[in-house]
Design a protein around this motif. Sequence first.
Motif, PDB file in Angstrom:
ATOM      1  N   HIS A 107       0.825  -1.214   0.000  1.00 57.95           N
ATOM      2  CA  HIS A 107       0.000   0.000   0.000  1.00 57.95           C
ATOM      3  C   HIS A 107       0.857   1.262   0.000  1.00 57.95           C
ATOM      4  CE1 HIS A 107      -3.546  -2.473   0.583  1.00 57.95           C
ATOM      5  NE2 HIS A 107      -2.927  -3.090   1.563  1.00 57.95           N
ATOM      6  N   LEU A 108       1.963   1.237   0.743  1.00 57.16           N
ATOM      7  CA  LEU A 108       2.832   2.410   0.775  1.00 57.16           C
ATOM      8  C   LEU A 108       3.368   2.742  -0.610  1.00 57.16           C
ATOM      9  CD1 LEU A 108       4.871   1.715   4.025  1.00 57.16           C
ATOM     10  CD2 LEU A 108       3.263   3.595   3.675  1.00 57.16           C
ATOM     11  N   GLY A 109       3.643   1.709  -1.394  1.00 54.19           N
ATOM     12  CA  GLY A 109       4.225   1.921  -2.709  1.00 54.19           C
ATOM     13  C   GLY A 109       3.353   2.753  -3.634  1.00 54.19           C
ATOM     14  N   LYS A 110       2.048   2.772  -3.380  1.00 50.75           N
ATOM     15  CA  LYS A 110       1.137   3.511  -4.253  1.00 50.75           C
ATOM     16  C   LYS A 110       1.082   4.998  -3.919  1.00 50.75           C
ATOM     17  CE  LYS A 110      -1.868  -0.463  -5.118  1.00 50.75           C
ATOM     18  NZ  LYS A 110      -3.236  -1.017  -4.992  1.00 50.75           N
ATOM     19  N   LEU A 160       1.038  10.534  -5.698  1.00 50.00           N
ATOM     20  CA  LEU A 160       1.359  11.924  -5.412  1.00 50.00           C
ATOM     21  C   LEU A 160       2.051  12.554  -6.617  1.00 50.00           C
ATOM     22  CD1 LEU A 160       1.399  14.164  -3.227  1.00 50.00           C
ATOM     23  CD2 LEU A 160       3.623  13.298  -2.519  1.00 50.00           C
ATOM     24  N   ASN A 161       3.010  11.842  -7.195  1.00 48.57           N
ATOM     25  CA  ASN A 161       3.710  12.338  -8.376  1.00 48.57           C
ATOM     26  C   ASN A 161       2.757  12.449  -9.565  1.00 48.57           C
ATOM     27  OD1 ASN A 161       6.376  12.881  -9.813  1.00 48.57           O
ATOM     28  ND2 ASN A 161       5.611  11.162 -11.018  1.00 48.57           N
ATOM     29  N   ARG A 162       1.903  11.463  -9.747  1.00 52.63           N
ATOM     30  CA  ARG A 162       0.976  11.462 -10.880  1.00 52.63           C
ATOM     31  C   ARG A 162       0.028  12.659 -10.808  1.00 52.63           C
ATOM     32  NH1 ARG A 162      -4.117   9.361 -12.357  1.00 52.63           N
ATOM     33  NH2 ARG A 162      -4.172   8.560 -14.491  1.00 52.63           N
ATOM     34  N   ARG A 163      -0.565  12.871  -9.641  1.00 53.07           N
ATOM     35  CA  ARG A 163      -1.513  13.972  -9.494  1.00 53.07           C
ATOM     36  C   ARG A 163      -0.830  15.333  -9.601  1.00 53.07           C
ATOM     37  NH1 ARG A 163      -5.929  11.972  -4.879  1.00 53.07           N
ATOM     38  NH2 ARG A 163      -6.889  10.365  -6.228  1.00 53.07           N
ATOM     39  N   LEU A 164       0.421  15.384  -9.198  1.00 50.16           N
ATOM     40  CA  LEU A 164       1.153  16.648  -9.259  1.00 50.16           C
ATOM     41  C   LEU A 164       1.414  17.078 -10.697  1.00 50.16           C
ATOM     42  CD1 LEU A 164       2.492  18.754  -7.375  1.00 50.16           C
ATOM     43  CD2 LEU A 164       4.603  17.430  -7.554  1.00 50.16           C
ATOM     44  N   THR A 165       1.510  16.122 -11.612  1.00 49.91           N
ATOM     45  CA  THR A 165       1.871  16.447 -12.990  1.00 49.91           C
ATOM     46  C   THR A 165       0.680  16.418 -13.944  1.00 49.91           C
ATOM     47  OG1 THR A 165       2.478  14.110 -13.298  1.00 49.91           O
ATOM     48  CG2 THR A 165       4.243  15.644 -12.743  1.00 49.91           C
ATOM     49  N   GLU A 171      16.320  -4.927 -19.565  1.00 56.30           N
ATOM     50  CA  GLU A 171      16.912  -3.625 -19.274  1.00 56.30           C
ATOM     51  C   GLU A 171      16.308  -3.040 -18.002  1.00 56.30           C
ATOM     52  OE1 GLU A 171      17.481   0.815 -21.306  1.00 56.30           O
ATOM     53  OE2 GLU A 171      16.163  -0.694 -22.236  1.00 56.30           O
ATOM     54  N   VAL A 172      17.161  -2.573 -17.116  1.00 59.00           N
ATOM     55  CA  VAL A 172      16.705  -1.876 -15.908  1.00 59.00           C
ATOM     56  C   VAL A 172      16.480  -0.416 -16.275  1.00 59.00           C
ATOM     57  CG1 VAL A 172      17.279  -1.208 -13.550  1.00 59.00           C
ATOM     58  CG2 VAL A 172      17.943  -3.473 -14.411  1.00 59.00           C
ATOM     59  N   THR A 173      15.263   0.051 -16.101  1.00 56.67           N
ATOM     60  CA  THR A 173      14.906   1.404 -16.492  1.00 56.67           C
ATOM     61  C   THR A 173      14.466   2.218 -15.280  1.00 56.67           C
ATOM     62  OG1 THR A 173      12.631   0.714 -16.997  1.00 56.67           O
ATOM     63  CG2 THR A 173      14.227   0.680 -18.808  1.00 56.67           C
ATOM     64  N   GLU A 174      14.362   3.529 -15.493  1.00 55.09           N
ATOM     65  CA  GLU A 174      13.942   4.440 -14.436  1.00 55.09           C
ATOM     66  C   GLU A 174      12.429   4.650 -14.466  1.00 55.09           C
ATOM     67  OE1 GLU A 174      17.924   7.297 -14.654  1.00 55.09           O
ATOM     68  OE2 GLU A 174      15.936   8.102 -15.118  1.00 55.09           O
ATOM     69  N   LEU A 175      11.831   4.630 -13.311  1.00 59.08           N
ATOM     70  CA  LEU A 175      10.426   4.992 -13.151  1.00 59.08           C
ATOM     71  C   LEU A 175      10.359   6.142 -12.153  1.00 59.08           C
ATOM     72  CD1 LEU A 175       7.341   4.485 -13.498  1.00 59.08           C
ATOM     73  CD2 LEU A 175       7.519   2.906 -11.561  1.00 59.08           C
ATOM     74  N   MET A 176       9.809   7.265 -12.588  1.00 60.32           N
ATOM     75  CA  MET A 176       9.665   8.400 -11.687  1.00 60.32           C
ATOM     76  C   MET A 176       8.356   8.262 -10.932  1.00 60.32           C
ATOM     77  SD  MET A 176      11.293  11.056 -10.695  1.00 60.32           S
ATOM     78  CE  MET A 176      11.062  12.633  -9.873  1.00 60.32           C
ATOM     79  N   ALA A 177       8.462   7.977  -9.649  1.00 59.59           N
ATOM     80  CA  ALA A 177       7.287   7.836  -8.798  1.00 59.59           C
ATOM     81  C   ALA A 177       7.473   8.745  -7.585  1.00 59.59           C
ATOM     82  CB  ALA A 177       7.098   6.390  -8.378  1.00 59.59           C
ATOM     83  N   PHE A 178       7.726  10.007  -7.878  1.00 59.96           N
ATOM     84  CA  PHE A 178       8.146  11.047  -6.934  1.00 59.96           C
ATOM     85  C   PHE A 178       9.600  10.848  -6.553  1.00 59.96           C
ATOM     86  CE2 PHE A 178       8.128  13.986  -3.391  1.00 59.96           C
ATOM     87  CZ  PHE A 178       7.351  15.001  -3.898  1.00 59.96           C
ATOM     88  N   THR A 179      10.006   9.604  -6.337  1.00 58.85           N
ATOM     89  CA  THR A 179      11.416   9.269  -6.219  1.00 58.85           C
ATOM     90  C   THR A 179      11.793   8.408  -7.430  1.00 58.85           C
ATOM     91  OG1 THR A 179      10.853   7.347  -4.866  1.00 58.85           O
ATOM     92  CG2 THR A 179      11.458   9.376  -3.709  1.00 58.85           C
ATOM     93  N   LEU A 180      13.096   8.228  -7.641  1.00 63.16           N
ATOM     94  CA  LEU A 180      13.574   7.508  -8.816  1.00 63.16           C
ATOM     95  C   LEU A 180      13.670   6.016  -8.491  1.00 63.16           C
ATOM     96  CD1 LEU A 180      14.498   8.315 -11.698  1.00 63.16           C
ATOM     97  CD2 LEU A 180      16.846   8.171 -10.861  1.00 63.16           C
ATOM     98  N   VAL A 181      12.827   5.225  -9.148  1.00 59.69           N
ATOM     99  CA  VAL A 181      12.681   3.807  -8.839  1.00 59.69           C
ATOM    100  C   VAL A 181      13.293   2.966  -9.968  1.00 59.69           C
ATOM    101  CG1 VAL A 181      11.003   1.965  -8.408  1.00 59.69           C
ATOM    102  CG2 VAL A 181      10.547   4.290  -7.575  1.00 59.69           C
TER     103      VAL A 181
END
Length: 467
Positions: A182-185, A190-195, A445-455
């Motif tokens: 649940h924390l992961g969401k 927060l990042n999604r709604r901000l943008t 390939e390990v890629t970046e996911l921006m979820a407020f922090t870089l995942v």
Amino acid sequence: MQLETNLTIKDLPGPRGLPLVGNALQLKPSRMQQTIERWADKYGCPYRIHLGMQRAIVISDETMIRQALKERPDKFRRFPALETIAQEMGINGLFPAEGADWQRQRRAWMQALNFHQVKPFFAKLTATTARLQRRWERAAENGEPIDVQADLMRYTVDVTTEFAFGHATNTLEEEGDIIQHHLGKLFYMLNRRLTIPIPYWRWFKLPIDRELDESLLAVREFTNGMIEDARRRIEANPALASQPGNLLEALLVARDEDGSTYSDDEIFGNTVVALLAGEDTTANTIAWMMHMLSTHRDTQNKLQAEVDSVLGQDTQWSRMEDGTSLKYLDAVSSETLRVKPVAPLILLCANEDMTLGKLFVPAGTHLILALRHLSTSDACYPNADDFSPERWIDNSKQRIENQAPMPFGGGPRMCPGRNLAQMEIRSVVAMLARNFEIEPYDDREVTELMAFTLVPKNLRLRLTKRP
């Protein structure tokens, strides 16, 4: 580009946008940092964009970034939308707070998270690291890949709940639906709604928004249990009112000069902030370090040699005084934070008309500080494309606390949990290097996911027990 005296926003270059929404639709939430950095390569520093009807300046110059961070919270604050969205989600703690409200809450955090509180916690931290070691030993024996981020999320939640809340959890040895799910969401949403330029969720909700509501309810139930446990401890031991043992106790007994206390919403909000900050940022930093070690064999070998020398026959970092000898480990951490910072962007808003460098910034202007673009430039670091921990050892001027990168922010709003985070990083990575060989599990390939922090996305590793 060279700044002129009294340069204004209208003088700056920038990408074309669309009517009404500006550049907002070009900034996909999951890869916003990459778009911002690509535009910085094209338009220089500073450049301007439009987020809906709101204009913003993107800055990747070290002097300007440090000025902005230093002058918080008086002259700069976070995006106003961040505070609003966080409050809608019930996160009313230190992270979105501004001005006098931030200063009031900061006092309790600093009291609970200073180094003198962290040091006595070391033995409990090593016990949690030992549980992580056993989990990874089982995976190595069975030849199973490890889901790096998921395991580290369990580890950091276990550490945070015990250190900050006095509540012992053991999600490392549990399976099934645990709080990390649940924390992961929360940060992602927060990042999604901000943008998103139009806050549609205030009128109707998509399935992803209903999932967020379910996760917020689960997190509230989890944190309310810890809050009630802390209240009972204080009732049973009145001495905790003057000497709280952790962050949650400090919040429950804190009083302002006028005698007022924290509201239930503030206590809940700060509990959630501590969980998110303690879990997400530290876990992602260690995950990126493991990725770098798995793809840079020479670095892994050097780290193993240092850890073997410092720890001797111990299988993990068990004497706190040995931490200062783990210089190459700290260098690997610093270099990882340079190329994969947990916060590649910081979003601010000017509280008043002011000058930043030689640029006039009107009140209400949004600023995007492109920290990763700064720390991966050859102007700041020679051969910036190379992953080279040695740069942190060979050049004494390039030190993490006073030069880019700035993983814990800068100025008065520097992260109060950095001492605990640095101790967790040393503990996990020293244990890893002492006991395991690390390699990629497959060719994905390990890629970046921006979820407020870089995942890190698609990060699965194979661990093999060292002889």
